[in-house]
Scaffold this active site. Structure first.
Site: not given
Ligand code: AP5
Ligand code: ZN
Length: 211
Positions: A122, A88, A155, A166
């Site tokens: 979500r 990221r 969440r 974010r």
């Molecule tokens: P979903 O599939 O959950 O979307 P996503 O892209 O996975 O979104 P996230 O919010 O999980 O991404 P993020 O990158 O912010 O969070 P992460 O957990 O990685 O879908 C979202 C919703 O839409 C759901 O309700 C789903 O049902 C719906 N949906 C999906 N596809 C659809 C479609 N085609 N049509 C209709 N509806 C649909 O990270 C969280 C936190 O962890 C970060 O903020 C940070 O604090 C930390 N973190 C994680 N990785 C790192 C890193 N590499 N470095 C530093 N900190 C990190």
């Molecule tokens: Zn995710």
């Protein structure tokens, strides 16, 4: 196949990864989910990152890279994987290059209005991490996980203020990776509109793995 899933929060990375891990038979490694698991289990790492996740900020690179390194060692990385939400930052991408080669970076594209709609609706299963949406992918029984029967949770970082923050963090710290990987010939832009099945099929086709 070694894949990185890139794209803004809410683009559907976790949802498509849940489908693709079956169709491609490779493990799904989500850094967000790994952090959330540590928070749920109350580990030292979980305590360290809890407030960072709730606010929608990025966990420091050294902490994140160490966790991914451990997880990939466990996953038999040579067989392949989907890295969802990592790297990221450019520093994380450089660190990954030292750990493992990758085949493609799938860059999910979605407009801001749809992002906010997806994130605000979500809900998820606390114990399995299964992803639902109040409208687009509702559980069979209102508010209850299909598999475990537990109440679904929202969440902490899906509250409106954290969503907007974010998105800013993504713009500032993660979008430079788009050019970084495009220059290396690894980037595949995928339109993330449409149902999950449609997006999944679109991606497989671009990967030359259409079913
Ligand atoms: P979903 O599939 O959950 O979307 P996503 O892209 O996975 O979104 P996230 O919010 O999980 O991404 P993020 O990158 O912010 O969070 P992460 O957990 O990685 O879908 C979202 C919703 O839409 C759901 O309700 C789903 O049902 C719906 N949906 C999906 N596809 C659809 C479609 N085609 N049509 C209709 N509806 C649909 O990270 C969280 C936190 O962890 C970060 O903020 C940070 O604090 C930390 N973190 C994680 N990785 C790192 C890193 N590499 N470095 C530093 N900190 C990190
Ligand atoms: Zn995710």
């Amino acid at each position: 196949m070694k894949l990185v899933f890139l794209g803004p929060p809410g683009a559907g990375k976790g949802t498509i990864a849940a489908l693709a891990k079956e169709s491609l038979s490779i493990p799904h490694v989500s850094t967000g989910e790994l952090f959330r698991k540590n928070i749920r289990m109350g580990t030292a790492l979980g305590k360290k990152v809890r407030d960072i996740l709730a606010a929608g900020n990025l966990v420091p690179d050294d902490v994140t890279v160490a966790m991914v390194k451990d997880r990939l060692a466990e996953a038999d990385a040579e067989r392949g994987y989907i890295l969802d939400g990592f790297p990221r930052t450019i520093a994380q991408a450089e660190a990954l290059a030292g750990i493992s080669g990758i085949d493609h970076v799938v860059n999910f594209l979605l407009d801001k209005e749809s992002i906010v709609r997806r994130l605000s609706g979500r809900r998820m299963s606390k114990s399995t991490g299964k992803i639902y949406h109040l409208v687009y992918n509702p559980p069979k029984r209102d508010g209850v996980d299909d598999e475990t029967g537990e109440p679904l949770i929202q969440r902490e970082d899906d509250k409106e203020e954290a969503i907007l923050h974010r998105l800013e963090v993504y713009e500032e710290q993660t979008t430079p990776l788009i050019d970084y990987y495009r220059r290396r010939g690894l980037l595949l832009d995928i339109d993330a509109t449409g149902t999950p099945d449609v997006v999944h099929a679109r991606m497989l086709e671009r990967l030359g793995k259409a079913e």
